[in-house]
Scaffold this active site. Structure first.
Site, mmCIF file in Angstrom:
data_model
loop_
_atom_site.group_PDB
_atom_site.id
_atom_site.type_symbol
_atom_site.label_atom_id
_atom_site.label_comp_id
_atom_site.label_asym_id
_atom_site.label_seq_id
_atom_site.Cartn_x
_atom_site.Cartn_y
_atom_site.Cartn_z
ATOM 1 N NE ARG A 154 -13.811 3.487 33.669
ATOM 2 C CZ ARG A 154 -12.744 3.418 32.858
ATOM 3 N NH1 ARG A 154 -11.656 4.133 33.104
ATOM 4 N NH2 ARG A 154 -12.765 2.673 31.798
ATOM 5 N N PRO B 42 -9.692 9.396 28.912
ATOM 6 C CG PRO B 42 -10.329 8.212 27.002
ATOM 7 C CD PRO B 42 -9.194 9.000 27.577
ATOM 8 C CG ASN B 43 -14.710 6.703 30.026
ATOM 9 O OD1 ASN B 43 -15.734 7.380 30.067
ATOM 10 N ND2 ASN B 43 -14.327 6.083 28.924
ATOM 11 C CB ALA C 217 -10.390 3.662 25.766
ATOM 12 N NE ARG D 117 -9.827 -4.995 32.148
ATOM 13 C CZ ARG D 117 -10.274 -3.733 32.113
ATOM 14 N NH1 ARG D 117 -9.444 -2.742 32.415
ATOM 15 N NH2 ARG D 117 -11.525 -3.479 31.776
ATOM 16 C CG HIS E 217 -2.607 0.758 31.655
ATOM 17 N ND1 HIS E 217 -3.437 1.595 30.948
ATOM 18 C CD2 HIS E 217 -1.498 0.587 30.911
ATOM 19 C CE1 HIS E 217 -2.851 1.904 29.809
ATOM 20 N NE2 HIS E 217 -1.677 1.308 29.759
ATOM 21 C CE1 TYR F 254 -9.809 0.464 34.706
ATOM 22 C CE2 TYR F 254 -12.194 0.353 34.476
ATOM 23 C CZ TYR F 254 -10.937 0.226 33.936
ATOM 24 O OH TYR F 254 -10.788 -0.152 32.620
HETATM 25 C C1 DQA Z 1 -7.042 1.632 31.896
HETATM 26 C C2 DQA Z 1 -7.205 0.371 31.057
HETATM 27 C C3 DQA Z 1 -7.813 0.695 29.717
HETATM 28 O O1 DQA Z 1 -7.954 -0.486 28.941
HETATM 29 C C4 DQA Z 1 -9.185 1.308 29.905
HETATM 30 O O2 DQA Z 1 -9.739 1.673 28.651
HETATM 31 C C5 DQA Z 1 -9.178 2.464 30.838
HETATM 32 C C6 DQA Z 1 -8.356 2.389 32.036
HETATM 33 C C7 DQA Z 1 -6.529 1.330 33.320
HETATM 34 O O3 DQA Z 1 -6.179 2.281 33.999
HETATM 35 O O4 DQA Z 1 -6.522 0.173 33.739
HETATM 36 O O5 DQA Z 1 -9.902 3.429 30.672
HETATM 37 O O6 DQA Z 1 -6.087 2.469 31.285
#
Ligand code: DQA
Length: 144
Positions: free
Chosen positions: A17, A9-10, A76, A106, A99, A22
């Site tokens: 974002r 997700p995202n 997430a 974090r 990640h 990122y």
């Molecule tokens: C993530 C880190 C996760 O905590 C976060 O929810 C993400 C991206 C990363 O790529 O650093 O969506 O996986």
């Protein structure tokens, strides 16, 4: 050799974002990097992104029997999903968790990874290059 690169997700919002965390490169730019590296290493690659946990489980299950390695950034769901952990365990395909950010530096809730227990390696905090490093580990079979 066939690799599957899965983003949760995202991650389709890369470049938009939280660019301070990122980066400014888009999901499409990530896909291009992954495809270019796969071509350079002469391996087949499929990319998949979903914001839905069950769809991610379905994709992992569908890899059984036809995929040699998985690179996954579960987003997430890393921190919440026993279902994704179980899916990776179920298919038994060597999987590297990626990640983009350094989750170890974090919030406390990001220190927990359910997925990690099913993965042969975790790469965290190397930006988009982490995906390439993960592919290299799987291709070179250097992951333990
Ligand atoms: C993530 C880190 C996760 O905590 C976060 O929810 C993400 C991206 C990363 O790529 O650093 O969506 O996986």
């Amino acid at each position: 050799m066939k690799l599957l690169v899965i983003n949760g997700p995202n991650l389709n919002m890369l470049g938009i974002r939280e660019p301070g965390i990122y980066g400014t490169e888009s999901y499409e730019a990530l896909c291009k990097k992954v495809r270019d590296y796969a071509a350079a290493r002469n391996v087949e690659v499929e990319l998949y992104q979903s914001n839905h946990e069950g769809d991610l489980v379905d994709k992992i299950q569908a890899a059984w029997g036809n995929t040699d390695g998985i690179v996954i950034n579960p987003g997430a769901y890393t921190h919440t999903s026993v279902a994704l952990l179980d899916a990776v365990k179920a298919v038994g395909i060597p999987t590297v968790e990626v990640h983009i950010s350094d989750v170890s530096k974090r919030e406390a809730f990001r220190q927990v990874s359910y997925s990690r227990a099913a993965c042969v390696a975790t790469i965290s905090g190397h930006g988009l290059d982490g995906y390439i490093e993960a592919m290299a580990l799987l291709i070179d079979k250097k992951a333990p």
